[in-house]
Design an enzyme around this catalytic site. Structure first.
Site, PDB file in Angstrom:
ATOM      1  CB  THR A  32      -0.902  -0.019   1.245  1.00 28.98           C
ATOM      2  OG1 THR A  32      -1.821  -1.108   1.106  1.00 28.98           O
ATOM      3  CG2 THR A  32      -1.687   1.272   1.411  1.00 28.98           C
ATOM      4  CG  ASP A  87       4.236  -2.821   1.329  1.00 26.18           C
ATOM      5  OD1 ASP A  87       3.997  -1.691   0.874  1.00 26.18           O
ATOM      6  OD2 ASP A  87       3.614  -3.310   2.293  1.00 26.18           O
ATOM      7  CB  ALA A  89       9.857   0.723   3.616  1.00 23.02           C
ATOM      8  N   GLY A 101       3.984   1.854   7.796  1.00 22.39           N
ATOM      9  CA  GLY A 101       2.723   2.240   8.413  1.00 22.39           C
ATOM     10  C   GLY A 101       2.391   3.699   8.261  1.00 22.39           C
ATOM     11  N   GLY A 102       3.219   4.429   7.477  1.00 27.00           N
ATOM     12  CA  GLY A 102       2.905   5.835   7.216  1.00 27.00           C
ATOM     13  C   GLY A 102       1.511   5.982   6.620  1.00 27.00           C
ATOM     14  N   GLY A 103       1.101   4.975   5.849  1.00 24.04           N
ATOM     15  CA  GLY A 103      -0.232   5.006   5.233  1.00 24.04           C
ATOM     16  C   GLY A 103      -1.284   4.320   6.085  1.00 24.04           C
ATOM     17  CD  GLU A 109       1.688  -1.632   4.385  1.00 26.17           C
ATOM     18  OE1 GLU A 109       1.500  -0.904   3.418  1.00 26.17           O
ATOM     19  OE2 GLU A 109       2.289  -1.253   5.411  1.00 26.17           O
TER      20      GLU A 109
HETATM   21  C1  5RP Z   1       1.697   2.123   4.235  1.00 28.70           C
HETATM   22  C2  5RP Z   1       3.172   1.920   4.163  1.00 28.70           C
HETATM   23  C3  5RP Z   1       3.871   2.412   2.947  1.00 28.70           C
HETATM   24  O1  5RP Z   1       4.545   1.347   2.357  1.00 28.70           O
HETATM   25  C4  5RP Z   1       4.860   3.463   3.348  1.00 28.70           C
HETATM   26  O2  5RP Z   1       4.154   4.482   4.028  1.00 28.70           O
HETATM   27  C5  5RP Z   1       5.561   4.036   2.121  1.00 28.70           C
HETATM   28  O3  5RP Z   1       4.649   4.753   1.345  1.00 28.70           O
HETATM   29  P1  5RP Z   1       5.024   5.427  -0.033  1.00 28.70           P
HETATM   30  O4  5RP Z   1       5.293   4.320  -0.999  1.00 28.70           O
HETATM   31  O5  5RP Z   1       3.802   6.232  -0.384  1.00 28.70           O
HETATM   32  O6  5RP Z   1       6.251   6.291   0.172  1.00 28.70           O
HETATM   33  O7  5RP Z   1       3.804   1.383   5.038  1.00 28.70           O
HETATM   34  O8  5RP Z   1       1.188   1.662   5.446  1.00 28.70           O
END
Ligand code: 5RP
Length: 233
Positions: A32, A87, A89, A101-103, A109
């Protein structure tokens, strides 16, 4: 100085490289976030050109984009045999440990990464850090009941400050109905020890620490995407 569009190109570069690891017959865990979006769009193009895969999504957004892109999803929660999870990070340390987990999708995940034979992480170069923590708070998913007490326990265990995540003026709720505490703390000296300690606190569902899970790291750096296999993978 790189712009956000440069960083987005690096994410896309890493995501396109990650698609090279996906082959006919595989079950693929889809992450995500913005980097995973690039991955899903590129995989969708390959699926429409004949690639035969099934996917397990880690969020409703990812599921919607995968469906829209023509990628068949595994809807059942039966024990999956995921060949490859891919994924993004938020932070990657030199041992390839992660903060994620930023999203807000860290729970699914981590479940999907744990169910996969291989876990590929794709990032732009700014995600590489000498130590986890510091500039990016550690997301921790907790049950809403008693979150304030859980936050106090987390602060005592870590020495950091646990802040309830908000979005658009409301408390952010995860897809599983939990809340997220973002733990602000200086560099994490021993992420594995912190994960063990946090996991003993009642109320914590999952932490955004992904320790020893990365098989392959792909970093977009503008010129190319660098692929590094983790030791032992
Ligand atoms: C979501 C996540 C994402 O993988 C993480 O936040 C990186 O996001 P992005 O690809 O938009 O930089 O852990 O829960």
């Amino acid at each position: 100085m790189k712009t956000s569009s440069d960083l987005d190109s690096e994410k896309r570069q890493a995501a396109l490289k990650a698609t090279e690891f996906v082959h006919d017959g595989m079950i693929v865990g889809l992450g995500t976030g913005t980097t995973s979006k690039h991955l899903i769009i590129a995989l969708g193009e390959r699926v429409r050109a004949g690639l035969k895969i099934h996917a397990v999504p880690t969020s409703h957004d990812t599921a919607a984009l995968a469906r829209h892109s023509g990628i068949p999803l595994i809807e059942s929660d039966n024990a999956w045999m995921i060949d490859l999870a891919i994924d993004g990070a938020d932070q990657v340390d030199p041992a390839f440990n992660l903060v994620k987990g930023g999203g807000g999708a860290l729970l699914k995940e981590k479940i999907v990464a744990a169910a996969a034979k291989q876990f590929i992480v794709m990032v732009d170069h700014t995600k590489l850090v000498p130590a986890l923590g510091g500039s990016f708070p550690l997301p921790i998913e907790v049950v809403p009941f008693g979150w304030g007490s859980t936050a106090r326990h987390i602060e005592t265990a870590s020495g950091g400050k646990a802040v309830l995540r908000q979005r658009d003026g409301n408390v952010f709720q995860t897809e599983a109905g939990h809340v997220i505490l973002d733990l602000h703390m200086p560099n994490i000296d021993d992420p594995a020890a912190l994960e063990i300690e946090l996991n003993q606190i009642p109320g914590i569902v999952e932490t955004g620490l992904f320790i020893g899970r990365t098989s392959i790291l792909i970093v977009g750096n503008g010129r190319r995407a660098d692929v590094t296999h983790a030791r032992g993978s």
